[in-house]
Structure formats: C-alpha cells, structure tokens
Design a protein around this motif. Sequence first.
Motif, short mmCIF file in Angstrom:
data_model
loop_
_atom_site.label_atom_id
_atom_site.label_comp_id
_atom_site.label_asym_id
_atom_site.label_seq_id
_atom_site.Cartn_x
_atom_site.Cartn_y
_atom_site.Cartn_z
N ALA A 133 0.82 -1.21 0.00
CA ALA A 133 0.00 0.00 0.00
C ALA A 133 0.85 1.26 0.00
O ALA A 133 0.52 2.24 -0.69
N ALA B 35 -0.27 3.13 -3.31
CA ALA B 35 -1.29 4.15 -3.03
C ALA B 35 -0.82 5.58 -3.33
O ALA B 35 -1.57 6.35 -3.95
N LEU C 205 -0.99 6.13 -7.02
CA LEU C 205 -2.38 6.18 -7.47
C LEU C 205 -3.01 7.55 -7.19
O LEU C 205 -3.60 8.17 -8.09
N PHE C 206 -2.87 8.02 -5.95
CA PHE C 206 -3.45 9.32 -5.60
C PHE C 206 -2.75 10.46 -6.35
O PHE C 206 -3.39 11.46 -6.70
#
Length: 334
Positions: A11, A15, A18-19
């Motif tokens: 993560a 993550a 991705l953000f």
Amino acid sequence: MASTELPPNIAVLAAPALFGHLFNYGLFGVLSVQVYIYYASFPADPKYLKALIYGLFAVECAQVAVATSDAYAVFGAGYGNFAALTGVHLLWMTPIFSSIVSSSVQCFYAWRIYHLAEKSVYLSVLIVLVALTQGSGCMASGITVHLLGSSDAGIQRTRASTTVWLAGSLACDVLIAGSMLFFLSRKKQGLASDAMLSRIIRLTVETGVLTATIACIDLVLFLAFPDANYHFAPALVLSKLYSNSFMVLFNNRTSMRNFRGGVHTSGGRIWFQTTGSGEAESRMRGQSDTRLATQDISLTKLPGAVQCEISTVVEQDYHSDMRKTSAMSSESLA
C-alpha cells in the motif's frame, strides 16, 4: 508472468502513486479551463505572454501523457506485477517537465519584482539563480533515475539532487511571496486603488504559500520515508500547482473589471473606468468613450455631479505590476 507474492507494504508503494495520478488529472482539468478562459478573455495580450502560457500548457500536456503511460504500465498492463510497480518506466521525465514549469514561473515573477523594485537588479538576480538551481536539481534527479533505475544506489544518488530541488523550490517561493508582499504594500496610498492592490497581494501570497507548502511536504516525506513512495503524490502534482497558480494571477484580471465601474484590458494593459453621474459623466464619456488614459484629470464642481481626480497615469501596464499606481478618489458634492 505476474508475481503472486506481494510485499506487506504494498500500500505504501502503490497508493501514493495512485493518488498522485488522480490529483494530477484533476489539476490538469482545472488548468485546461483556465487556459481556455485566458484564450477567450485576453486575445490582445502581447505575443511573448501568449507564447509563455501556451508553451507551459504544452509542457503540462506532455507531462500528463507521460504520467498516463506510467499509470497504464503499473496499474493496467502490470497489475499484480511487483516489478512493474517498482520499475522506472517514463517516470523519470516528470521531474524534467516540473523543472521547466517551475523555473519559468519563478523567473517570470523575478521579472515582475524587477519592475516593482524600481529596476533593482540584485533581488531579481537572486531569485533567478535560486530558480535555476532548483530547476537543475529537479532535472538532475530525473536523469539520475533514468540512468541508475530504482535501485538502492540510484535512490541514494538522487537524494542530494532531490533535496536541492525541493528545498530550492521552497526557498524561491517564500522569497517571491515575501518580495511581492513588501513591494506591493509600499504602493498603497490610502486611495481607492488600494482595493485592487490588496487583491493582488492576497492572490500572490496565497499561491506562493501553496506551492511552498507542497514542496515542503514533498521534501519532508522524501527525507523521512526513503523506503516508501509517500513523496510521489506531491511530486506528481507540483508542476500543476505552479502552472495553475500562474494562470490564476493572469485570469484575475477578469474579476477586476468590476473595480470602480469596470476595468478593460487591451494589449496587455488595464484601463480603469470611473463612475460618475449627470453632466460630469457625460463629459467623461464624450471625451474618452469611458476609457480614461490621460494624466492629472480633474473635473470642476458641477451641480449634482461627482468630482473625480486621477493623480497618476490611469493606463497602466499590468504585466510590469503597475509601475505607475493609479490613485482615484471620488467625493460627492452638494
């Protein structure tokens, strides 16, 4: 074949990227709208300003294309493949695009400060040097990642250049915001034009603080969490924040058209329209078609009219930050 064994910290690696891509797309949409507003609202701006704005937008389009290719390689074709997640792909080009945008915007602010400071060279040269230094560090980070990959050696080699990039961006943004605040505040004379100056000061400080804050967050995350990708999210959107902040100050001229009866732009200049009544307004309209571009105008007392005084040249060059500040005052007469 895609690897089925993923690390427990997947993560913290996936993550942030991705953000970062999501925020990047959102800010690109905002930038596209701002560029269209500029195109529709200011067709008479000088060619060099148009070239700068459209050139920066072209760089941002290229950055989005590169980021999209990276997002597809990681979350599309490489979904579930840990090697695809940790690979460099085209990510190394993002710092290069960011260096072009941030350095160009900061150098433009240095040019504005040069005129605001009554052509004092030293401060402007300092800002340009800091801007070029951080831009060079940013570009060096991207090239180093491209040459050495995402190995431990590559990460260690980019540590110094990335620190120069982000710390330089932070320092340059703070220096620009402080300088603009100081010199624009000195232009205030306790007259009606102060409202416009206050708005420009507020926008300049707000945009400068925003970009400086994101650069600071990126720097802290990069130094504090070297084994995670937390810094990816702010790094991916930093250039969009610079370009959007840049466009906000340009498009702010549309809202100034309501200042003191209206502001009209032509050829990169601002024309202030004062409001009057009765015979005084009729004379003003007859003489200048509601566009005042004269100096030391004063209307004599007329029954039921408004006395208007313009102590300095009303036609001003917005892009040199109002080197001659307009001072208007209105007084109702009995």
